[in-house]
Every structure is written in C-alpha cells, then in structure tokens.
Design a protein around this motif. Structure first.
Motif, mmCIF file in Angstrom:
data_model
loop_
_atom_site.group_PDB
_atom_site.id
_atom_site.type_symbol
_atom_site.label_atom_id
_atom_site.label_comp_id
_atom_site.label_asym_id
_atom_site.label_seq_id
_atom_site.Cartn_x
_atom_site.Cartn_y
_atom_site.Cartn_z
ATOM 1 N N ALA A 153 0.769 -1.386 0.024
ATOM 2 C CA ALA A 153 0.063 0.116 -0.034
ATOM 3 C C ALA A 153 0.800 1.434 -0.032
ATOM 4 C CB ALA A 153 -1.082 0.168 1.236
ATOM 5 N N VAL A 154 2.141 1.314 0.324
ATOM 6 C CA VAL A 154 3.063 2.327 0.303
ATOM 7 C C VAL A 154 3.727 2.349 -0.806
ATOM 8 C CG1 VAL A 154 4.883 3.237 1.641
ATOM 9 C CG2 VAL A 154 3.285 2.217 2.885
ATOM 10 N N THR A 155 4.274 1.113 -1.295
ATOM 11 C CA THR A 155 5.347 1.403 -2.334
ATOM 12 C C THR A 155 4.292 1.282 -3.798
ATOM 13 O OG1 THR A 155 5.329 -1.080 -2.401
ATOM 14 C CG2 THR A 155 6.948 0.050 -1.243
ATOM 15 N N LEU A 156 3.397 0.540 -3.919
ATOM 16 C CA LEU A 156 2.856 0.646 -5.359
ATOM 17 C C LEU A 156 2.308 1.924 -6.026
ATOM 18 C CD1 LEU A 156 2.455 -1.519 -7.505
ATOM 19 C CD2 LEU A 156 0.300 -2.218 -6.599
ATOM 20 N N PRO A 157 1.721 2.820 -5.031
ATOM 21 C CA PRO A 157 1.293 3.919 -5.458
ATOM 22 C C PRO A 157 2.353 4.856 -5.825
ATOM 23 C CG PRO A 157 0.101 3.345 -3.508
ATOM 24 C CD PRO A 157 1.129 2.532 -3.378
ATOM 25 N N ARG A 158 3.671 4.771 -5.468
ATOM 26 C CA ARG A 158 4.985 5.677 -5.570
ATOM 27 C C ARG A 158 5.600 4.946 -6.757
ATOM 28 N NH1 ARG A 158 4.846 10.080 -5.121
ATOM 29 N NH2 ARG A 158 6.880 10.500 -4.624
ATOM 30 N N PHE A 159 5.306 3.834 -7.430
ATOM 31 C CA PHE A 159 5.891 3.124 -8.529
ATOM 32 C C PHE A 159 5.397 4.013 -9.860
ATOM 33 C CE2 PHE A 159 6.098 -0.263 -11.773
ATOM 34 C CZ PHE A 159 7.222 -0.249 -12.055
ATOM 35 N N ARG A 160 6.499 4.507 -10.544
ATOM 36 C CA ARG A 160 6.231 5.496 -11.777
ATOM 37 C C ARG A 160 5.537 6.699 -11.565
ATOM 38 N NH1 ARG A 160 4.396 0.475 -16.062
ATOM 39 N NH2 ARG A 160 6.591 -0.501 -16.196
ATOM 40 N N ALA A 161 5.594 7.184 -10.266
ATOM 41 C CA ALA A 161 5.302 8.256 -9.866
ATOM 42 C C ALA A 161 5.969 9.304 -10.523
ATOM 43 C CB ALA A 161 5.195 8.463 -8.222
ATOM 44 N N ALA A 162 5.173 10.429 -10.855
ATOM 45 C CA ALA A 162 6.098 11.660 -11.621
ATOM 46 C C ALA A 162 6.999 12.348 -10.624
ATOM 47 C CB ALA A 162 4.961 12.570 -12.253
ATOM 48 N N ASP A 163 6.658 12.359 -9.209
ATOM 49 C CA ASP A 163 7.168 13.012 -8.385
ATOM 50 C C ASP A 163 8.074 12.239 -7.457
ATOM 51 O OD1 ASP A 163 5.195 12.024 -6.952
ATOM 52 O OD2 ASP A 163 4.734 13.559 -5.911
ATOM 53 N N LEU A 164 8.382 11.031 -8.018
ATOM 54 C CA LEU A 164 9.391 10.277 -6.993
ATOM 55 C C LEU A 164 10.567 10.793 -6.867
ATOM 56 C CD1 LEU A 164 9.568 7.196 -5.874
ATOM 57 C CD2 LEU A 164 10.592 6.687 -8.133
ATOM 58 N N ARG A 165 11.150 10.728 -5.671
ATOM 59 C CA ARG A 165 12.236 11.547 -5.018
ATOM 60 C C ARG A 165 13.402 10.319 -5.145
ATOM 61 N NH1 ARG A 165 8.863 13.591 -1.571
ATOM 62 N NH2 ARG A 165 9.723 12.581 -0.033
ATOM 63 N N VAL A 166 14.374 10.487 -5.831
ATOM 64 C CA VAL A 166 15.528 9.365 -5.899
ATOM 65 C C VAL A 166 17.020 10.202 -5.570
ATOM 66 C CG1 VAL A 166 16.924 7.522 -7.220
ATOM 67 C CG2 VAL A 166 14.459 8.327 -7.509
ATOM 68 N N GLU A 167 17.664 9.586 -4.551
ATOM 69 C CA GLU A 167 18.761 10.136 -4.224
ATOM 70 C C GLU A 167 19.732 9.161 -3.868
ATOM 71 O OE1 GLU A 167 17.920 11.620 -0.077
ATOM 72 O OE2 GLU A 167 16.770 13.425 -0.825
ATOM 73 N N ARG A 168 21.177 9.339 -3.904
ATOM 74 C CA ARG A 168 22.045 8.422 -3.508
ATOM 75 C C ARG A 168 22.637 8.377 -2.039
ATOM 76 N NH1 ARG A 168 24.057 5.868 -8.225
ATOM 77 N NH2 ARG A 168 23.443 6.814 -10.227
ATOM 78 N N LYS A 169 22.935 7.020 -1.707
ATOM 79 C CA LYS A 169 23.373 6.834 -0.396
ATOM 80 C C LYS A 169 24.897 7.001 -0.520
ATOM 81 C CE LYS A 169 20.978 2.863 0.151
ATOM 82 N NZ LYS A 169 20.408 1.752 0.799
ATOM 83 N N PRO A 170 25.573 6.976 0.577
ATOM 84 C CA PRO A 170 27.074 7.027 0.507
ATOM 85 C C PRO A 170 27.787 6.056 -0.322
ATOM 86 C CG PRO A 170 26.386 7.452 2.854
ATOM 87 C CD PRO A 170 25.304 7.052 2.018
ATOM 88 N N ASP A 171 27.161 4.695 -0.487
ATOM 89 C CA ASP A 171 27.607 3.690 -0.958
ATOM 90 C C ASP A 171 27.124 3.793 -2.658
ATOM 91 O OD1 ASP A 171 25.017 2.804 -1.090
ATOM 92 O OD2 ASP A 171 25.577 0.873 -0.471
ATOM 93 N N ARG A 172 26.441 4.837 -2.998
ATOM 94 C CA ARG A 172 26.070 5.154 -4.421
ATOM 95 C C ARG A 172 24.892 4.521 -5.074
ATOM 96 N NH1 ARG A 172 28.892 8.491 -7.269
ATOM 97 N NH2 ARG A 172 28.296 7.932 -9.317
ATOM 98 N N THR A 173 24.466 3.602 -3.978
ATOM 99 C CA THR A 173 23.334 2.974 -4.375
ATOM 100 C C THR A 173 21.767 3.989 -4.212
ATOM 101 O OG1 THR A 173 22.939 2.129 -2.396
ATOM 102 C CG2 THR A 173 24.288 0.694 -3.787
ATOM 103 N N PRO A 174 21.084 3.911 -4.972
ATOM 104 C CA PRO A 174 19.918 4.810 -4.878
ATOM 105 C C PRO A 174 18.948 4.276 -3.832
ATOM 106 C CG PRO A 174 19.451 2.998 -6.637
ATOM 107 C CD PRO A 174 20.947 2.822 -6.304
ATOM 108 N N VAL A 175 17.982 5.677 -3.406
ATOM 109 C CA VAL A 175 17.223 5.303 -2.505
ATOM 110 C C VAL A 175 16.065 6.314 -2.666
ATOM 111 C CG1 VAL A 175 18.178 6.820 -0.687
ATOM 112 C CG2 VAL A 175 16.596 5.316 0.199
#
Length: 279
Positions: free
Chosen positions: A35-57
């Motif tokens: 219920a949390v993740t699916l509405p954010r999948f392919r959301a136009a306003d999804l926020r993507v950042e990089r963690k210190p190990d360079r993997t996305p979050v």
C-alpha cells in the motif's frame, strides 16, 4: 485487515505449525508495504537520492521501512528490527529483517521487478519469510515446517505449494546472477563464466526474483556475489522450505555472509566447486 487477525492478508492462510502467528503478521506487513510502495511506482514526483555507497534510495524506500517498523513496534514490541534504510543489528533473539524495496534501481526506472522482503530471524536462523512483488502481481512466503507457497492471481492461484526442481546435472541447469560487472569488480568474473559454461543456460534475473524462481523450480541455480542480510533472510526460509539450499560461497548456511549461492540442493556442491574451488 488487522495484522493480527490470523488470516495473513492477501496470499495466505498464515501457515501451520509454531510460526503461524508470525507468518500472519509478516503477510499483513507485506500488505502494508504494498500500500506504500505501489502508489509511488512510476510516480512523476518520485524522489531518488544516492546513499554514501552510491546505491539509490527513494522516498518510497524510507516511507515503507518506517511504516513497517511502526507496525512491528505495535504488535511485537520486544522484537528487534534490522532494515536496509534505518539500520539495526542481527543479534541474538528475534529480529525482523526488512528490505523495503529490493530492486530500487528497477523501481526508480519503472521496471516492475522489485519487491518488499520481510524476514523473521530467531537466534541467527530465518524462520519466516515473505517476498511481495506487487508490480508483478506475485507473492512468495514460508515458515519453518509449513512449506513454501506462492500467490499468482494472473493464473488464479491464491495459495500454491512450491518445490525446487529435480535437475541433478549442471549441464541441464538454468543459472542466474545479478549484475555481471560486480563479478569483475571483485575479481571473480572467471568463476561465474566457468559456472555458465558448465550450465545449460544463464540469465541475470537478479535480486529477490531469481531466489524465488529457484524455490518455484523454474530455474536451478542463483548466485549473488554481493548481498546483505536483508537481501537473503526472507529468501533463505522460502528456498529451504521449497527443498533447496542457500549458503554463502564458502558453503556455510547463513544469510549474513555477504554473498549467496541458492540452488535446488542437488546442484549445490557442484556449483560451489566451480565458484569456490579453493574452499
């Protein structure tokens, strides 16, 4: 649905045996995660950042883990939690191990191969595991002594017992890994290539999916040359309850060894001999 109503949410009765209540909670946690993740999948306003190990979050990763931790605190206040985004430790006793989105790169690119992984580890041993992949419409779950199961609504399946394949020769085996370049990075690309040459066919399904495909008997060998506890805890109990094996690349049965070999069991020693010939 209440996480403690015993039905286990979409895709499961909650299982039988001594872990039925915990499995019911894990399945309800998966409903919460979806219920949390699916509405954010392919959301136009999804926020993507990089963690210190360079993997996305993404904002969905952190929101999902925070929500799961809150539910666990309400229903299992004495249990510890280890999660990819908020940390924790795999100590003695009961520890819920969470990967809110396994396959964040896929999630952030709009590829539907991602899942929430929920495991319960007791004194270092996974006893409950749920993998929920809502964009694929799939879920897999298991508890010690209760077998491994899947839901596949596209086939009209709500609860199907799954088993690994009976393939007994690497020459007939279907093998999978994660990113091939990681093998090069750790200086072991030749080991993976040697395994593929011994097998009938190879792919790179990666992440949670190839572990679940092994448990379903659809492929026979999956190798993760780099993996964390939250990547493997849920998968370990699902694979084992389906009749397979999950070890690290030294052959030790553990989900916190930093890598993993997952097989139908019949092929495990032969694959280890190629991947780790000097063990």
């Amino acid at each position: 649905m209440s996480p403690t109503d015993g039905r286990g949410g979409r895709g499961g009765r909650g299982g039988r045996g001594g872990h039925s209540d915990d499995l019911a909670l894990a399945l309800a946690l998966a409903d919460t995660a979806d219920a949390v993740t699916l509405p954010r999948f392919r959301a136009a306003d999804l926020r993507v950042e990089r963690k210190p190990d360079r993997t996305p979050v993404t904002d969905a990763d952190t929101a999902c883990e925070d929500r799961l931790r809150s539910v666990i605190a309400d229903h299992r206040p004495d249990d510890a939690v280890l999660g990819e985004e908020r940390g924790g430790e795999l100590g003695a006793g009961r520890v819920w191990v969470l990967d809110p989105i396994d396959g964040t790169k896929n999630f952030s690119r709009g590829v539907p191969v991602w899942a929430t992984l929920i495991g319960l580890v007791e004194d270092g041993r996974p006893t409950v595991g749920v993998v929920s992949a809502p964009a694929l419409g799939r879920r897999w779950w298991a508890a010690t002594g209760a077998g491994a199961h899947t839901a596949d609504p596209a086939r009209g399946v709500e609860d199907e017992r799954i088993r690994v394949s009976g393939v007994g020769d690497l020459a007939d085996a279907y093998a999978s890994t994660t990113d091939l370049d990681h093998w090069r990075t750790i200086g072991l690309q030749d080991r993976w290539l040697a395994l593929t040459q011994a097998c009938w066919e190879s792919r790179a399904f990666g992440d949670f999916w190839h572990h679940c495909l092994v448990a379903e008997g659809l492929i026979d060998v999956a190798v993760d040359p780099g993996a964390n506890t939250w990547d493997l805890a849920a998968a370990q109990v699902i694979v084992e309850e389906a009749g397979g094996r999950l070890t690290d690349l030294t052959g030790a049965v553990r989900c916190d060894g930093g890598d993993a070999l997952v097989t139908n069991g019949h092929l495990h020693e032969a694959a280890l001999a190629i991947l780790t010939p000097d063990r």
